[in-house]
Design a protein around this motif. Structure first.
Motif, PDB file in Angstrom:
ATOM      1  N   SER A  48      83.426   4.599  -8.106  1.00 57.44           N
ATOM      2  CA  SER A  48      83.296   3.755  -9.290  1.00 57.44           C
ATOM      3  C   SER A  48      84.094   4.297 -10.478  1.00 57.44           C
ATOM      4  O   SER A  48      83.991   5.475 -10.828  1.00 57.44           O
ATOM      5  CB  SER A  48      81.818   3.642  -9.699  1.00 57.44           C
ATOM      6  OG  SER A  48      81.707   2.828 -10.855  1.00 57.44           O
ATOM      7  N   PRO A  49      84.860   3.424 -11.141  1.00 61.00           N
ATOM      8  CA  PRO A  49      85.545   3.824 -12.369  1.00 61.00           C
ATOM      9  C   PRO A  49      84.624   3.797 -13.595  1.00 61.00           C
ATOM     10  O   PRO A  49      85.027   4.233 -14.676  1.00 61.00           O
ATOM     11  CB  PRO A  49      86.651   2.775 -12.502  1.00 61.00           C
ATOM     12  CG  PRO A  49      86.099   1.559 -11.824  1.00 61.00           C
ATOM     13  CD  PRO A  49      85.235   2.060 -10.703  1.00 61.00           C
ATOM     14  N   GLY A  72      88.553  -2.748  -8.229  1.00 59.13           N
ATOM     15  CA  GLY A  72      89.793  -3.283  -8.757  1.00 59.13           C
ATOM     16  C   GLY A  72      90.803  -2.245  -9.210  1.00 59.13           C
ATOM     17  O   GLY A  72      91.931  -2.596  -9.588  1.00 59.13           O
ATOM     18  N   ASN A  73      90.437  -0.973  -9.163  1.00 58.08           N
ATOM     19  CA  ASN A  73      91.353   0.078  -9.612  1.00 58.08           C
ATOM     20  C   ASN A  73      92.337   0.544  -8.537  1.00 58.08           C
ATOM     21  O   ASN A  73      93.172   1.396  -8.789  1.00 58.08           O
ATOM     22  CB  ASN A  73      90.567   1.289 -10.140  1.00 58.08           C
ATOM     23  CG  ASN A  73      90.141   1.108 -11.579  1.00 58.08           C
ATOM     24  OD1 ASN A  73      89.770   0.015 -11.985  1.00 58.08           O
ATOM     25  ND2 ASN A  73      90.194   2.166 -12.347  1.00 58.08           N
ATOM     26  N   GLY A  74      92.205  -0.006  -7.337  1.00 59.89           N
ATOM     27  CA  GLY A  74      93.175   0.291  -6.293  1.00 59.89           C
ATOM     28  C   GLY A  74      92.696   1.301  -5.268  1.00 59.89           C
ATOM     29  O   GLY A  74      91.870   2.167  -5.574  1.00 59.89           O
ATOM     30  N   LYS A  75      93.226   1.177  -4.069  1.00 57.60           N
ATOM     31  CA  LYS A  75      92.821   2.035  -2.945  1.00 57.60           C
ATOM     32  C   LYS A  75      93.077   3.513  -3.228  1.00 57.60           C
ATOM     33  O   LYS A  75      92.218   4.358  -2.984  1.00 57.60           O
ATOM     34  CB  LYS A  75      93.570   1.611  -1.678  1.00 57.60           C
ATOM     35  CG  LYS A  75      93.145   2.355  -0.430  1.00 57.60           C
ATOM     36  CD  LYS A  75      94.044   2.062   0.752  1.00 57.60           C
ATOM     37  CE  LYS A  75      95.287   2.923   0.707  1.00 57.60           C
ATOM     38  NZ  LYS A  75      96.074   2.906   1.954  1.00 57.60           N
ATOM     39  N   GLU A  76      94.257   3.839  -3.757  1.00 56.90           N
ATOM     40  CA  GLU A  76      94.603   5.239  -3.999  1.00 56.90           C
ATOM     41  C   GLU A  76      93.637   5.873  -4.989  1.00 56.90           C
ATOM     42  O   GLU A  76      93.174   7.004  -4.790  1.00 56.90           O
ATOM     43  CB  GLU A  76      96.037   5.334  -4.521  1.00 56.90           C
ATOM     44  CG  GLU A  76      96.515   6.742  -4.792  1.00 56.90           C
ATOM     45  CD  GLU A  76      96.559   7.632  -3.561  1.00 56.90           C
ATOM     46  OE1 GLU A  76      96.413   8.864  -3.723  1.00 56.90           O
ATOM     47  OE2 GLU A  76      96.705   7.107  -2.435  1.00 56.90           O
ATOM     48  N   TYR A  77      93.322   5.148  -6.053  1.00 52.83           N
ATOM     49  CA  TYR A  77      92.356   5.646  -7.045  1.00 52.83           C
ATOM     50  C   TYR A  77      91.012   5.919  -6.377  1.00 52.83           C
ATOM     51  O   TYR A  77      90.406   6.975  -6.574  1.00 52.83           O
ATOM     52  CB  TYR A  77      92.182   4.620  -8.166  1.00 52.83           C
ATOM     53  CG  TYR A  77      91.046   4.933  -9.119  1.00 52.83           C
ATOM     54  CD1 TYR A  77      91.263   5.701 -10.252  1.00 52.83           C
ATOM     55  CD2 TYR A  77      89.744   4.466  -8.870  1.00 52.83           C
ATOM     56  CE1 TYR A  77      90.220   6.008 -11.122  1.00 52.83           C
ATOM     57  CE2 TYR A  77      88.704   4.768  -9.730  1.00 52.83           C
ATOM     58  CZ  TYR A  77      88.944   5.537 -10.852  1.00 52.83           C
ATOM     59  OH  TYR A  77      87.903   5.839 -11.696  1.00 52.83           O
ATOM     60  N   GLY A  78      90.531   4.946  -5.586  1.00 46.03           N
ATOM     61  CA  GLY A  78      89.210   5.067  -4.970  1.00 46.03           C
ATOM     62  C   GLY A  78      89.118   6.193  -3.964  1.00 46.03           C
ATOM     63  O   GLY A  78      88.151   6.964  -3.968  1.00 46.03           O
ATOM     64  N   GLY A 133      85.365  -7.512  -0.729  1.00 45.28           N
ATOM     65  CA  GLY A 133      85.690  -7.131  -2.095  1.00 45.28           C
ATOM     66  C   GLY A 133      86.648  -5.948  -2.132  1.00 45.28           C
ATOM     67  O   GLY A 133      87.704  -5.960  -1.503  1.00 45.28           O
ATOM     68  N   ASN A 134      86.253  -4.914  -2.857  1.00 43.83           N
ATOM     69  CA  ASN A 134      87.093  -3.730  -3.021  1.00 43.83           C
ATOM     70  C   ASN A 134      86.537  -2.523  -2.251  1.00 43.83           C
ATOM     71  O   ASN A 134      86.780  -1.372  -2.623  1.00 43.83           O
ATOM     72  CB  ASN A 134      87.202  -3.383  -4.506  1.00 43.83           C
ATOM     73  CG  ASN A 134      87.899  -4.483  -5.299  1.00 43.83           C
ATOM     74  OD1 ASN A 134      89.000  -4.893  -4.967  1.00 43.83           O
ATOM     75  ND2 ASN A 134      87.238  -4.982  -6.338  1.00 43.83           N
TER      76      ASN A 134
END
Length: 299
Positions: A93-94, A130-136, A167-168
């Motif tokens: 989670s961001p 929504g912050n992207g796969k690499e971020y997660g 979803g994400n």
């Protein structure tokens, strides 16, 4: 006292079938081993608190001791017991508040898992929102390392469960699970749980022999088959690639009896604990367990 002892012969080697279900703890932790035996199981999965809340109440020393005594009494191997995390945890989670609460709750759940002398703890990797796969993936890996520093010297392992690609969500492919694990400093304390419904949602068609071999090859390539520690054995209410995450009773869904016969013909899966998360209560799980034994010609 009846102890389940169903023996298989895989490639000429005798092997006990390890099978169980998700068990409720409303009657108390100490009753879980006996209730598992009553439904024909020798393995089980539990939550250690209500999975839809951030709050957690630690069991007292008496409850902990009684639980451990009952596990020994009914001869349930600790290798065949799993704690499932709460559903709210999201290590990707961001949102700072959600991430902080996730870290706190996961640490608390793992501490209780350790107090209960349970070795394996299972969680869904998370959603990047929504912050992207690499971020997660990066955030999950760093979070796991931070958590595992607290349990470095304990006999406890965290299992990442493959999820439906809704979803994400992250962790719906073996490659993604491998990316998370292989970025961790504590990868020796990490493994995976394979969920048949979630995998079916993600395009792994275990009705087909060649596609099941593809699944095994991907686990080997990206993770290592030795890190596959548990199976969540669930049929699916929806067809292949549906991305719905709706579990069904064994044989009543789109995977069906032939799909499970194929899946369980591979000793990579049959030799590890098979844990049901199918709809229904203990009585329904008892029927599912009996049905699986029938599929394997063990009844």
């Amino acid at each position: 006292m009846i102890i389940l002892k169903v023996v298989l012969k895989i490639k000429g080697v005798d092997l006990m079938l390890k099978i169980g279900a998700h068990m409720g703890i409303s009657e108390g932790l100490k009753n879980v081993p006996e209730n598992s035996i009553k439904i024909g199981a020798n393995s089980f999965q539990i939550f250690v608190h209500s999975p839809r809340t951030w709050s957690i109440k630690e069991p007292n020393n008496i409850d902990i001791d009684l639980f451990k005594e009952e596990v020994l009494k009914y001869k349930i191997n600790k290798e065949n017991i799993l704690v499932h995390s709460g559903y709210l945890i999201n290590l990707a989670s961001p949102k700072e508040d959600t991430w902080n609460k996730s870290m706190k709750l996961m640490n608390e759940e793992l501490r209780i898992t350790n107090l209960l002398n349970i070795k394996y703890y299972n969680f869904h990797p998370g959603s990047h929102l929504g912050n992207g796969k690499e971020y997660g993936i990066d955030k999950i890996s760093k979070s796991l390392d931070e958590i595992l520093k607290n349990f470095e010297n304990d006999d406890i392992f965290i299992l990442l469960e493959n999820v439906a690609p809704k979803g994400n969500n992250l962790g719906y492919s073996m490659k993604q699970l491998g990316e998370i694990i292989n970025r961790c400093a504590f990868k020796n304390k990490l493994g995976i749980t394979y969920d048949t419904c979630h995998g079916f949602d993600s395009g792994y068609d275990i009705r087909d022999k060649d596609d099941t071999l593809r699944l095994i090859d991907e686990i080997n390539e990206y993770i290592g088959i030795e890190k596959l520690k548990m199976i969540h054995l669930n049929d699916s209410k929806f067809d292949l690639n549906a991305k719905k995450d709706r579990h069904e009773i064994i044989g009543k869904g789109f995977i069906g009896d032939d799909g499970f016969k194929n899946f369980l013909s591979f000793d990579e899966f049959l030799k590890i604990p098979l844990l049901l998360e199918t709809p229904g209560d203990d009585s329904a799980h008892s029927k599912d367990i009996s049905h699986i034994k029938n599929l394997l010609n063990l009844n």
